[in-house]
Enzyme design. Structure first.
Site, short mmCIF file in Angstrom:
data_model
loop_
_atom_site.label_atom_id
_atom_site.label_comp_id
_atom_site.label_asym_id
_atom_site.label_seq_id
_atom_site.Cartn_x
_atom_site.Cartn_y
_atom_site.Cartn_z
N HIS B 128 0.87 -1.18 0.00
CA HIS B 128 0.00 0.00 0.00
C HIS B 128 0.91 1.24 0.00
CE1 HIS B 128 -2.84 2.93 1.76
NE2 HIS B 128 -3.82 2.08 1.46
N ASP B 205 2.87 -4.96 8.20
CA ASP B 205 1.70 -4.09 8.01
C ASP B 205 0.48 -5.00 8.17
OD1 ASP B 205 -0.49 -2.75 7.05
OD2 ASP B 205 0.49 -1.99 5.24
N GLN B 208 -4.62 -5.34 7.04
CA GLN B 208 -5.62 -6.22 6.43
C GLN B 208 -5.65 -7.61 7.05
OE1 GLN B 208 -7.86 -5.22 4.26
NE2 GLN B 208 -7.00 -3.20 3.88
N LYS B 231 -10.41 -0.81 11.08
CA LYS B 231 -10.57 -1.99 10.23
C LYS B 231 -10.87 -3.23 11.07
CE LYS B 231 -7.38 -0.42 6.64
NZ LYS B 231 -8.05 0.10 5.46
N CYS B 369 -4.85 2.53 -3.63
CA CYS B 369 -3.59 3.03 -3.05
C CYS B 369 -2.43 2.08 -3.30
CB CYS B 369 -3.72 3.33 -1.56
SG CYS B 369 -4.83 4.70 -1.20
#
Lengths: 143, 411
Positions: B128, B205, B208, B231, B369
Protein backbone atom coordinates in the site's frame (compact mmCIF):
# COMPACT_ATOMS: atom_id res chain seq x y z
CA UNK A 1 -22.39 34.61 -33.66
CA UNK A 2 -24.40 31.45 -33.34
CA UNK A 3 -27.50 32.15 -31.29
CA UNK A 4 -27.61 29.95 -28.26
CA UNK A 5 -30.44 28.96 -26.02
CA UNK A 6 -30.56 30.56 -22.59
CA UNK A 7 -28.22 28.58 -20.29
CA UNK A 8 -30.86 28.33 -17.54
CA UNK A 9 -33.53 27.17 -19.99
CA UNK A 10 -31.32 24.28 -21.11
CA UNK A 11 -30.83 23.30 -17.49
CA UNK A 12 -34.60 23.40 -16.84
CA UNK A 13 -35.05 21.20 -19.89
CA UNK A 14 -32.59 18.60 -18.55
CA UNK A 15 -34.28 18.67 -15.14
CA UNK A 16 -37.67 17.90 -16.64
CA UNK A 17 -36.15 15.12 -18.74
CA UNK A 18 -34.75 13.52 -15.60
CA UNK A 19 -38.09 13.86 -13.79
CA UNK A 20 -39.45 11.17 -16.13
CA UNK A 21 -37.16 8.53 -14.62
CA UNK A 22 -38.57 6.34 -11.88
CA UNK A 23 -35.35 5.22 -10.28
CA UNK A 24 -31.60 5.62 -10.20
CA UNK A 25 -30.92 2.82 -12.64
CA UNK A 26 -33.04 4.51 -15.31
CA UNK A 27 -31.11 7.75 -14.80
CA UNK A 28 -27.86 5.91 -15.25
CA UNK A 29 -29.14 4.02 -18.26
CA UNK A 30 -29.78 7.42 -19.83
CA UNK A 31 -26.35 8.73 -18.81
CA UNK A 32 -24.72 5.66 -20.36
CA UNK A 33 -26.59 6.28 -23.64
CA UNK A 34 -25.45 9.91 -23.57
CA UNK A 35 -21.91 8.75 -22.93
CA UNK A 36 -22.00 6.43 -25.91
CA UNK A 37 -23.34 9.23 -28.12
CA UNK A 38 -20.74 11.80 -27.09
CA UNK A 39 -18.66 12.70 -30.14
CA UNK A 40 -15.23 11.30 -29.57
CA UNK A 41 -12.47 13.86 -29.22
CA UNK A 42 -9.69 13.51 -31.80
CA UNK A 43 -6.80 11.36 -30.53
CA UNK A 44 -4.27 14.11 -31.27
CA UNK A 45 -6.17 16.41 -28.91
CA UNK A 46 -5.72 13.98 -26.01
CA UNK A 47 -2.59 15.71 -24.81
CA UNK A 48 -1.18 16.14 -21.32
CA UNK A 49 -2.31 19.77 -21.08
CA UNK A 50 -5.89 18.77 -21.89
CA UNK A 51 -5.92 15.93 -19.36
CA UNK A 52 -7.71 16.32 -16.05
CA UNK A 53 -6.47 13.53 -13.84
CA UNK A 54 -8.96 12.11 -11.38
CA UNK A 55 -8.43 9.36 -8.86
CA UNK A 56 -11.11 7.22 -10.49
CA UNK A 57 -11.41 8.25 -14.12
CA UNK A 58 -9.65 10.61 -16.49
CA UNK A 59 -11.09 13.43 -18.57
CA UNK A 60 -9.71 15.25 -21.59
CA UNK A 61 -11.13 18.69 -22.37
CA UNK A 62 -10.60 20.84 -25.42
CA UNK A 63 -11.92 24.41 -25.34
CA UNK A 64 -11.97 27.18 -27.94
CA UNK A 65 -13.70 30.52 -28.41
CA UNK A 66 -15.58 30.48 -31.73
CA UNK A 67 -17.68 33.46 -32.87
CA UNK A 68 -17.96 34.77 -29.32
CA UNK A 69 -19.18 31.48 -27.86
CA UNK A 70 -17.25 28.76 -26.08
CA UNK A 71 -16.89 25.49 -27.90
CA UNK A 72 -16.07 22.39 -25.86
CA UNK A 73 -15.27 18.82 -26.74
CA UNK A 74 -14.29 16.19 -24.20
CA UNK A 75 -13.72 12.53 -23.53
CA UNK A 76 -13.24 10.18 -20.62
CA UNK A 77 -12.15 6.60 -20.09
CA UNK A 78 -15.34 5.93 -18.08
CA UNK A 79 -18.71 5.89 -19.81
CA UNK A 80 -20.80 7.37 -16.98
CA UNK A 81 -18.32 10.20 -16.68
CA UNK A 82 -18.75 10.72 -20.43
CA UNK A 83 -22.52 10.88 -20.00
CA UNK A 84 -22.23 13.62 -17.41
CA UNK A 85 -19.75 15.41 -19.66
CA UNK A 86 -22.38 15.22 -22.40
CA UNK A 87 -24.83 17.08 -20.16
CA UNK A 88 -22.28 19.71 -19.18
CA UNK A 89 -21.38 20.34 -22.81
CA UNK A 90 -25.03 20.54 -23.79
CA UNK A 91 -25.49 23.29 -21.18
CA UNK A 92 -22.30 25.22 -21.82
CA UNK A 93 -21.58 24.87 -25.52
CA UNK A 94 -21.92 28.05 -27.58
CA UNK A 95 -22.57 30.15 -24.47
CA UNK A 96 -20.74 33.42 -24.00
CA UNK A 97 -17.70 33.11 -21.73
CA UNK A 98 -19.07 35.55 -19.15
CA UNK A 99 -22.25 33.49 -18.83
CA UNK A 100 -20.29 30.27 -18.31
CA UNK A 101 -18.01 31.89 -15.76
CA UNK A 102 -20.89 33.08 -13.58
CA UNK A 103 -23.46 30.26 -13.92
CA UNK A 104 -23.87 27.97 -10.89
CA UNK A 105 -24.98 24.92 -12.94
CA UNK A 106 -27.96 24.28 -10.64
CA UNK A 107 -29.19 21.37 -12.75
CA UNK A 108 -26.52 19.02 -11.43
CA UNK A 109 -27.92 19.10 -7.91
CA UNK A 110 -31.52 19.03 -9.16
CA UNK A 111 -31.01 15.79 -11.08
CA UNK A 112 -29.13 14.23 -8.17
CA UNK A 113 -25.65 14.05 -9.68
CA UNK A 114 -23.90 16.37 -7.21
CA UNK A 115 -22.03 13.40 -5.72
CA UNK A 116 -20.07 13.16 -8.97
CA UNK A 117 -18.83 16.70 -8.48
CA UNK A 118 -17.89 16.31 -4.83
CA UNK A 119 -14.15 16.54 -4.16
CA UNK A 120 -14.25 13.10 -2.52
CA UNK A 121 -15.52 11.42 -5.69
CA UNK A 122 -12.46 12.63 -7.52
CA UNK A 123 -13.40 11.39 -10.95
CA UNK A 124 -12.14 14.36 -12.89
CA UNK A 125 -15.56 15.96 -13.32
CA UNK A 126 -15.13 18.64 -10.67
CA UNK A 127 -11.78 19.43 -12.27
CA UNK A 128 -13.47 19.54 -15.65
CA UNK A 129 -16.14 22.04 -14.55
CA UNK A 130 -13.44 24.21 -13.02
CA UNK A 131 -11.41 23.95 -16.24
CA UNK A 132 -14.44 24.87 -18.39
CA UNK A 133 -14.96 28.00 -16.31
CA UNK A 134 -11.26 28.79 -16.30
CA UNK A 135 -11.09 28.50 -20.10
CA UNK A 136 -14.09 30.84 -20.35
CA UNK A 137 -12.41 33.38 -18.05
CA UNK A 138 -9.15 33.07 -20.00
CA UNK A 139 -10.91 33.84 -23.27
CA UNK A 140 -12.62 36.81 -21.60
CA UNK A 141 -9.24 38.24 -20.67
CA UNK A 142 -7.94 37.74 -24.21
CA UNK A 143 -10.69 39.89 -25.69
CA UNK B 1 -23.30 -24.21 -1.71
CA UNK B 2 -24.61 -26.95 0.52
CA UNK B 3 -21.31 -27.19 2.37
CA UNK B 4 -22.07 -23.77 3.77
CA UNK B 5 -25.47 -24.67 5.13
CA UNK B 6 -23.79 -25.56 8.40
CA UNK B 7 -21.84 -22.40 8.97
CA UNK B 8 -19.26 -22.68 11.70
CA UNK B 9 -20.87 -19.80 13.50
CA UNK B 10 -24.18 -18.03 13.35
CA UNK B 11 -23.85 -15.20 10.84
CA UNK B 12 -27.43 -14.05 11.44
CA UNK B 13 -26.69 -13.57 15.11
CA UNK B 14 -23.48 -11.72 14.34
CA UNK B 15 -25.22 -9.39 11.88
CA UNK B 16 -27.68 -8.35 14.55
CA UNK B 17 -24.79 -6.75 16.40
CA UNK B 18 -24.06 -4.40 13.47
CA UNK B 19 -26.79 -1.75 13.02
CA UNK B 20 -25.08 -0.22 9.97
CA UNK B 21 -25.73 -3.45 8.06
CA UNK B 22 -29.47 -3.12 8.60
CA UNK B 23 -30.22 -0.16 6.38
CA UNK B 24 -31.31 0.69 2.89
CA UNK B 25 -29.45 2.87 0.42
CA UNK B 26 -31.23 4.17 -2.70
CA UNK B 27 -34.18 2.08 -1.55
CA UNK B 28 -32.18 -1.19 -1.63
CA UNK B 29 -30.84 -3.33 1.20
CA UNK B 30 -27.25 -2.33 1.81
CA UNK B 31 -24.67 -4.96 0.91
CA UNK B 32 -21.39 -3.88 2.39
CA UNK B 33 -18.39 -5.35 0.55
CA UNK B 34 -15.90 -2.60 1.33
CA UNK B 35 -14.45 -4.10 4.48
CA UNK B 36 -10.90 -3.73 3.21
CA UNK B 37 -11.41 0.03 3.48
CA UNK B 38 -13.15 -0.02 6.83
CA UNK B 39 -15.32 -2.32 8.92
CA UNK B 40 -18.72 -1.64 10.43
CA UNK B 41 -19.01 -1.37 14.20
CA UNK B 42 -20.76 -3.71 16.63
CA UNK B 43 -23.29 -2.35 19.14
CA UNK B 44 -20.81 -2.91 21.97
CA UNK B 45 -18.43 -0.36 20.43
CA UNK B 46 -21.20 2.10 19.56
CA UNK B 47 -22.49 1.97 23.13
CA UNK B 48 -18.98 2.43 24.48
CA UNK B 49 -18.46 5.61 22.42
CA UNK B 50 -21.69 7.05 23.79
CA UNK B 51 -20.90 5.89 27.32
CA UNK B 52 -17.40 7.36 27.29
CA UNK B 53 -18.51 10.86 26.33
CA UNK B 54 -21.62 10.69 28.55
CA UNK B 55 -20.00 9.36 31.71
CA UNK B 56 -16.23 9.21 31.63
CA UNK B 57 -14.87 12.06 29.53
CA UNK B 58 -11.77 13.52 31.18
CA UNK B 59 -8.12 13.95 30.30
CA UNK B 60 -6.00 11.04 31.36
CA UNK B 61 -2.75 10.38 33.24
CA UNK B 62 -2.42 13.67 35.14
CA UNK B 63 -5.77 14.30 36.80
CA UNK B 64 -6.32 13.64 40.49
CA UNK B 65 -10.07 13.70 40.15
CA UNK B 66 -12.48 10.80 39.83
CA UNK B 67 -13.28 11.05 36.12
CA UNK B 68 -9.66 11.42 35.07
CA UNK B 69 -8.66 8.38 37.06
CA UNK B 70 -11.53 6.37 35.67
CA UNK B 71 -10.70 7.35 32.06
CA UNK B 72 -7.03 6.54 32.70
CA UNK B 73 -7.92 3.14 34.11
CA UNK B 74 -10.15 2.35 31.11
CA UNK B 75 -7.57 3.56 28.59
CA UNK B 76 -4.81 1.48 30.16
CA UNK B 77 -7.13 -1.51 30.47
CA UNK B 78 -7.68 -1.29 26.70
CA UNK B 79 -3.93 -1.32 26.16
CA UNK B 80 -3.59 -4.44 28.32
CA UNK B 81 -6.46 -6.17 26.53
CA UNK B 82 -4.80 -5.53 23.15
CA UNK B 83 -1.44 -6.68 24.51
CA UNK B 84 -2.97 -9.97 25.67
CA UNK B 85 -4.78 -10.52 22.38
CA UNK B 86 -1.56 -9.98 20.39
CA UNK B 87 0.38 -12.06 22.94
CA UNK B 88 2.87 -9.22 23.42
CA UNK B 89 5.23 -9.59 26.40
CA UNK B 90 4.34 -6.30 28.03
CA UNK B 91 1.80 -3.49 27.67
CA UNK B 92 4.83 -1.19 27.21
CA UNK B 93 5.04 -2.70 23.73
CA UNK B 94 1.60 -1.41 22.74
CA UNK B 95 1.80 2.18 21.45
CA UNK B 96 -1.46 3.89 20.57
CA UNK B 97 -1.24 5.67 17.21
CA UNK B 98 -3.69 7.28 14.79
CA UNK B 99 -3.65 4.17 12.62
CA UNK B 100 -1.47 2.02 10.37
CA UNK B 101 -0.08 4.96 8.42
CA UNK B 102 0.82 6.78 11.62
CA UNK B 103 2.51 3.67 13.02
CA UNK B 104 4.64 3.22 9.89
CA UNK B 105 5.59 6.90 9.92
CA UNK B 106 6.56 6.60 13.59
CA UNK B 107 8.90 3.72 12.82
CA UNK B 108 10.25 5.43 9.68
CA UNK B 109 10.99 8.57 11.65
CA UNK B 110 12.25 7.13 14.92
CA UNK B 111 13.85 3.80 13.98
CA UNK B 112 14.88 5.48 10.73
CA UNK B 113 16.89 8.02 12.69
CA UNK B 114 19.18 5.25 13.88
CA UNK B 115 20.08 4.21 10.31
CA UNK B 116 23.14 5.31 8.35
CA UNK B 117 23.65 6.39 4.74
CA UNK B 118 23.97 3.31 2.52
CA UNK B 119 21.70 1.14 4.69
CA UNK B 120 18.88 -0.64 2.90
CA UNK B 121 15.16 -1.11 3.47
CA UNK B 122 13.20 -3.85 1.69
CA UNK B 123 9.51 -3.70 0.78
CA UNK B 124 7.48 -5.68 -1.77
CA UNK B 125 5.79 -4.76 -5.05
CA UNK B 126 2.32 -5.23 -3.52
CA UNK B 127 2.60 -2.65 -0.74
CA UNK B 128 0.00 0.00 0.00
CA UNK B 129 1.24 3.56 -0.61
CA UNK B 130 1.47 4.03 3.15
CA UNK B 131 4.09 1.27 3.29
CA UNK B 132 6.03 2.80 0.39
CA UNK B 133 6.05 6.56 0.73
CA UNK B 134 7.29 6.88 4.36
CA UNK B 135 10.30 4.71 3.42
CA UNK B 136 10.95 6.73 0.26
CA UNK B 137 10.92 9.91 2.33
CA UNK B 138 13.27 8.34 4.88
CA UNK B 139 15.63 7.12 2.14
CA UNK B 140 15.78 10.60 0.68
CA UNK B 141 16.43 12.17 4.07
CA UNK B 142 19.12 9.74 5.21
CA UNK B 143 20.69 8.53 1.98
CA UNK B 144 19.33 4.99 2.30
CA UNK B 145 18.29 2.61 -0.49
CA UNK B 146 14.82 1.17 -0.98
CA UNK B 147 14.74 -2.34 -2.47
CA UNK B 148 11.52 -3.84 -3.84
CA UNK B 149 10.87 -7.59 -3.96
CA UNK B 150 9.06 -8.46 -7.21
CA UNK B 151 5.91 -10.59 -7.33
CA UNK B 152 4.65 -13.18 -9.79
CA UNK B 153 1.48 -12.77 -11.86
CA UNK B 154 -0.54 -14.75 -9.32
CA UNK B 155 0.32 -12.04 -6.83
CA UNK B 156 2.84 -13.84 -4.66
CA UNK B 157 6.12 -12.41 -3.37
CA UNK B 158 9.09 -14.10 -5.07
CA UNK B 159 10.91 -15.62 -2.13
CA UNK B 160 14.12 -16.37 -4.02
CA UNK B 161 14.32 -12.73 -5.11
CA UNK B 162 13.75 -11.72 -1.48
CA UNK B 163 16.66 -13.86 -0.38
CA UNK B 164 18.86 -12.28 -3.05
CA UNK B 165 18.01 -8.78 -1.81
CA UNK B 166 18.76 -9.57 1.82
CA UNK B 167 22.27 -8.64 2.93
CA UNK B 168 24.22 -7.19 5.83
CA UNK B 169 23.15 -3.77 4.53
CA UNK B 170 19.46 -4.60 5.06
CA UNK B 171 18.28 -2.91 8.25
CA UNK B 172 14.53 -3.25 7.90
CA UNK B 173 12.01 -5.28 5.92
CA UNK B 174 8.45 -3.88 5.81
CA UNK B 175 5.82 -6.17 4.30
CA UNK B 176 2.05 -6.36 4.27
CA UNK B 177 0.61 -9.42 5.98
CA UNK B 178 -2.36 -9.53 3.57
CA UNK B 179 -2.51 -7.52 0.34
CA UNK B 180 -5.41 -5.05 0.37
CA UNK B 181 -5.72 -5.32 -3.42
CA UNK B 182 -5.06 -9.01 -4.10
CA UNK B 183 -5.96 -10.76 -0.86
CA UNK B 184 -2.64 -12.62 -0.88
CA UNK B 185 -1.65 -13.90 2.56
CA UNK B 186 2.12 -13.51 2.67
CA UNK B 187 4.29 -16.12 4.45
CA UNK B 188 5.54 -13.51 6.89
CA UNK B 189 6.72 -15.88 9.61
CA UNK B 190 9.26 -17.41 7.22
CA UNK B 191 10.14 -13.98 5.82
CA UNK B 192 10.77 -12.64 9.34
CA UNK B 193 13.15 -15.50 10.12
CA UNK B 194 15.07 -14.81 6.90
CA UNK B 195 15.38 -11.08 7.75
CA UNK B 196 16.64 -11.91 11.22
CA UNK B 197 19.32 -14.16 9.70
CA UNK B 198 21.02 -11.07 8.24
CA UNK B 199 20.35 -8.98 11.36
CA UNK B 200 17.51 -6.92 9.86
CA UNK B 201 14.37 -5.90 11.73
CA UNK B 202 10.91 -6.71 10.35
CA UNK B 203 7.75 -4.60 10.29
CA UNK B 204 4.44 -6.29 9.50
CA UNK B 205 1.70 -4.09 8.01
CA UNK B 206 -1.26 -5.80 9.65
CA UNK B 207 -3.94 -3.41 8.38
CA UNK B 208 -5.62 -6.22 6.43
CA UNK B 209 -4.89 -9.20 8.69
CA UNK B 210 -5.87 -8.19 12.23
CA UNK B 211 -9.61 -8.46 11.42
CA UNK B 212 -9.29 -11.85 9.71
CA UNK B 213 -7.04 -13.95 11.92
CA UNK B 214 -5.58 -14.30 15.39
CA UNK B 215 -2.23 -12.53 15.58
CA UNK B 216 0.53 -13.77 17.88
CA UNK B 217 3.45 -11.33 17.68
CA UNK B 218 5.73 -13.58 19.71
CA UNK B 219 5.06 -16.57 17.50
CA UNK B 220 5.64 -14.45 14.38
CA UNK B 221 8.70 -12.94 16.10
CA UNK B 222 8.16 -9.66 14.25
CA UNK B 223 9.88 -6.54 15.53
CA UNK B 224 6.97 -4.24 14.67
CA UNK B 225 3.32 -4.90 13.90
CA UNK B 226 1.01 -2.04 12.91
CA UNK B 227 -2.74 -1.88 12.40
CA UNK B 228 -5.73 0.47 12.36
CA UNK B 229 -8.59 0.29 14.84
CA UNK B 230 -11.30 1.10 12.32
CA UNK B 231 -10.57 -1.99 10.23
CA UNK B 232 -11.00 -4.24 13.24
CA UNK B 233 -14.50 -3.04 14.23
CA UNK B 234 -13.23 -0.12 16.32
CA UNK B 235 -13.32 3.66 15.79
CA UNK B 236 -11.37 5.65 13.21
CA UNK B 237 -8.40 7.74 14.30
CA UNK B 238 -6.91 5.10 16.60
CA UNK B 239 -4.45 2.34 15.86
CA UNK B 240 -1.63 0.36 17.38
CA UNK B 241 2.08 0.00 16.88
CA UNK B 242 3.46 -3.09 18.56
CA UNK B 243 7.22 -3.03 18.95
CA UNK B 244 9.63 -5.23 20.89
CA UNK B 245 10.38 -3.45 24.13
CA UNK B 246 14.19 -3.41 23.91
CA UNK B 247 13.94 -1.99 20.40
CA UNK B 248 11.39 0.69 21.35
CA UNK B 249 13.64 1.57 24.30
CA UNK B 250 16.58 2.25 22.01
CA UNK B 251 14.52 4.36 19.61
CA UNK B 252 14.38 8.16 20.00
CA UNK B 253 10.95 9.77 20.62
CA UNK B 254 8.79 10.54 17.58
CA UNK B 255 6.90 13.72 18.47
CA UNK B 256 7.55 16.05 21.39
CA UNK B 257 4.91 17.39 23.74
CA UNK B 258 2.99 16.64 26.88
CA UNK B 259 2.73 13.13 28.32
CA UNK B 260 5.93 11.94 26.63
CA UNK B 261 8.28 13.75 29.04
CA UNK B 262 9.74 12.91 32.45
CA UNK B 263 11.15 16.35 33.24
CA UNK B 264 11.37 19.54 31.18
CA UNK B 265 13.76 22.43 31.72
CA UNK B 266 14.89 24.92 29.09
CA UNK B 267 18.32 23.33 29.16
CA UNK B 268 17.32 19.69 28.88
CA UNK B 269 14.29 17.44 28.73
CA UNK B 270 14.21 13.83 29.78
CA UNK B 271 11.66 11.53 28.25
CA UNK B 272 8.97 9.41 29.79
CA UNK B 273 9.12 5.63 29.81
CA UNK B 274 7.42 3.32 27.35
CA UNK B 275 4.79 3.42 26.04
CA UNK B 276 4.28 7.14 26.83
CA UNK B 277 7.58 8.14 25.19
CA UNK B 278 5.80 7.68 21.87
CA UNK B 279 2.45 9.18 22.84
CA UNK B 280 2.88 12.95 22.87
CA UNK B 281 -0.12 15.11 23.67
CA UNK B 282 -3.64 14.18 24.69
CA UNK B 283 -4.30 10.90 22.93
CA UNK B 284 -7.52 9.70 21.31
CA UNK B 285 -8.84 8.54 24.68
CA UNK B 286 -12.31 7.53 23.49
CA UNK B 287 -10.69 5.80 20.52
CA UNK B 288 -8.34 3.77 22.71
CA UNK B 289 -11.07 2.73 25.14
CA UNK B 290 -13.46 1.81 22.33
CA UNK B 291 -10.76 -0.09 20.45
CA UNK B 292 -10.47 -2.07 23.67
CA UNK B 293 -14.21 -2.73 23.38
CA UNK B 294 -13.75 -3.87 19.78
CA UNK B 295 -11.14 -6.32 21.05
CA UNK B 296 -13.55 -7.47 23.75
CA UNK B 297 -16.02 -8.11 20.92
CA UNK B 298 -13.60 -10.11 18.76
CA UNK B 299 -12.58 -12.18 21.77
CA UNK B 300 -16.12 -13.53 21.68
CA UNK B 301 -15.70 -14.66 18.06
CA UNK B 302 -14.13 -17.96 17.06
CA UNK B 303 -11.43 -16.86 14.63
CA UNK B 304 -10.75 -20.37 13.38
CA UNK B 305 -14.37 -20.36 12.21
CA UNK B 306 -13.96 -16.84 10.81
CA UNK B 307 -11.07 -17.97 8.62
CA UNK B 308 -13.12 -20.85 7.22
CA UNK B 309 -16.17 -18.65 6.61
CA UNK B 310 -14.24 -15.81 4.95
CA UNK B 311 -12.29 -18.14 2.69
CA UNK B 312 -15.57 -19.77 1.69
CA UNK B 313 -16.99 -16.34 0.81
CA UNK B 314 -13.93 -15.42 -1.27
CA UNK B 315 -13.82 -18.83 -3.00
CA UNK B 316 -17.53 -18.73 -3.82
CA UNK B 317 -17.32 -15.16 -5.16
CA UNK B 318 -14.31 -16.11 -7.31
CA UNK B 319 -16.03 -19.21 -8.68
CA UNK B 320 -19.13 -17.29 -9.71
CA UNK B 321 -17.27 -14.28 -11.09
CA UNK B 322 -15.04 -16.50 -13.23
CA UNK B 323 -18.11 -17.48 -15.27
CA UNK B 324 -18.48 -13.88 -16.53
CA UNK B 325 -17.14 -13.37 -20.02
CA UNK B 326 -14.22 -10.94 -20.19
CA UNK B 327 -13.78 -10.88 -16.42
CA UNK B 328 -10.30 -11.36 -14.99
CA UNK B 329 -9.68 -11.91 -11.32
CA UNK B 330 -6.57 -10.03 -10.27
CA UNK B 331 -4.55 -12.04 -7.80
CA UNK B 332 -4.60 -15.81 -7.73
CA UNK B 333 -2.30 -16.62 -4.85
CA UNK B 334 -2.44 -20.11 -3.39
CA UNK B 335 -2.92 -18.58 0.05
CA UNK B 336 -5.58 -15.92 -0.36
CA UNK B 337 -8.48 -14.63 1.68
CA UNK B 338 -11.35 -12.16 2.01
CA UNK B 339 -10.63 -10.08 -1.10
CA UNK B 340 -11.78 -10.57 -4.69
CA UNK B 341 -10.42 -7.96 -7.08
CA UNK B 342 -11.35 -8.06 -10.76
CA UNK B 343 -11.29 -6.16 -14.00
CA UNK B 344 -13.54 -6.43 -17.05
CA UNK B 345 -12.42 -6.18 -20.63
CA UNK B 346 -13.16 -2.77 -22.17
CA UNK B 347 -15.03 -1.59 -19.08
CA UNK B 348 -13.91 0.98 -16.55
CA UNK B 349 -14.07 -0.03 -12.84
CA UNK B 350 -15.63 3.35 -12.04
CA UNK B 351 -18.68 2.63 -14.22
CA UNK B 352 -19.21 -0.77 -12.62
CA UNK B 353 -18.75 0.59 -9.09
CA UNK B 354 -21.21 3.42 -9.74
CA UNK B 355 -23.92 1.08 -11.04
CA UNK B 356 -23.38 -1.39 -8.17
CA UNK B 357 -23.68 1.49 -5.72
CA UNK B 358 -27.04 2.47 -7.13
CA UNK B 359 -28.19 -1.09 -6.48
CA UNK B 360 -27.15 -0.83 -2.83
CA UNK B 361 -23.81 -2.59 -3.13
CA UNK B 362 -20.72 -0.96 -1.66
CA UNK B 363 -17.50 -2.04 -3.36
CA UNK B 364 -14.30 -0.13 -3.94
CA UNK B 365 -13.00 0.78 -7.38
CA UNK B 366 -9.71 2.26 -8.47
CA UNK B 367 -6.08 1.59 -7.68
CA UNK B 368 -6.64 0.92 -3.92
CA UNK B 369 -3.59 3.03 -3.05
CA UNK B 370 -1.38 0.48 -4.81
CA UNK B 371 -0.51 2.29 -8.05
CA UNK B 372 2.75 0.37 -8.64
CA UNK B 373 0.73 -2.86 -8.45
CA UNK B 374 -1.76 -1.56 -11.04
CA UNK B 375 1.20 -0.68 -13.28
CA UNK B 376 2.47 -4.25 -12.87
CA UNK B 377 -0.88 -5.65 -14.05
CA UNK B 378 -1.18 -2.86 -16.68
CA UNK B 379 -4.71 -1.91 -15.59
CA UNK B 380 -6.12 1.45 -14.40
CA UNK B 381 -7.75 -0.15 -11.41
CA UNK B 382 -9.97 -2.97 -10.26
CA UNK B 383 -13.37 -3.51 -8.72
CA UNK B 384 -12.74 -4.92 -5.27
CA UNK B 385 -15.20 -6.82 -3.12
CA UNK B 386 -13.73 -7.34 0.35
CA UNK B 387 -15.52 -9.41 2.96
CA UNK B 388 -15.86 -9.54 6.71
CA UNK B 389 -17.25 -12.34 8.86
CA UNK B 390 -20.69 -10.71 8.86
CA UNK B 391 -21.07 -11.12 5.08
CA UNK B 392 -23.09 -13.99 3.60
CA UNK B 393 -23.33 -16.21 0.53
CA UNK B 394 -26.78 -14.68 -0.16
CA UNK B 395 -25.17 -11.25 -0.37
CA UNK B 396 -22.70 -12.57 -2.94
CA UNK B 397 -25.63 -13.95 -4.96
CA UNK B 398 -27.33 -10.52 -4.89
CA UNK B 399 -24.04 -8.88 -5.83
CA UNK B 400 -23.65 -11.18 -8.84
CA UNK B 401 -27.17 -10.37 -10.06
CA UNK B 402 -26.47 -6.64 -9.69
CA UNK B 403 -23.18 -7.04 -11.53
CA UNK B 404 -24.93 -8.85 -14.37
CA UNK B 405 -27.44 -6.02 -14.66
CA UNK B 406 -24.65 -3.42 -14.63
CA UNK B 407 -22.76 -5.18 -17.40
CA UNK B 408 -25.88 -5.45 -19.55
CA UNK B 409 -26.36 -1.71 -19.20
CA UNK B 410 -22.77 -0.96 -20.17
CA UNK B 411 -22.69 -3.28 -23.20
Amino acid sequence: METSMDINKIQEEIISEFEMFDDWMEKYEYLIELGKDLPIIAEELKTEDRLIEGCQSRVWLNAALIDGGMSFSADSDAIITKGIIGLLIRVMNHQKPEIIASNDLFFIKEIGLQEHLSPSRSNGLLGMVKRMKLEAIKSLNKK
Amino acid sequence: MSALQNLPFNVREIREQFPALRQQVYGKNLIYFDNGATSQKPQLVLDAINHYYSKENANIHRGVHYLSQRATTEYEAARTRIQKRLNAKSSNEIIFTKGTTDGINLVASSFGNMLQAGDEIIISAMEHHSNIVPWQMLCERKGLFLRVIPINFEGEILQDEYEKLLSKKTKLVAITHISNTLGTVNPIKEMIAKAHNVGAKFLVDGAQSIQHMSIDVRDLNCDFFVFSGHKVFGPTGIGVLYGKEDLLDQMPPYQGGGDMIAKVTFERTTYNELPYKFEAGTPHIAGGICLGKAFEYIESIDFKAVEVHERALADYASQVLETFEGLTIIGDAKNKTSVVSFSLKDLHPFDIGTLLDKQGIAVRTGHHCTQPLMDFYKIPGTVRASFAFYNTIEEIDAFVIALERSLNMLK
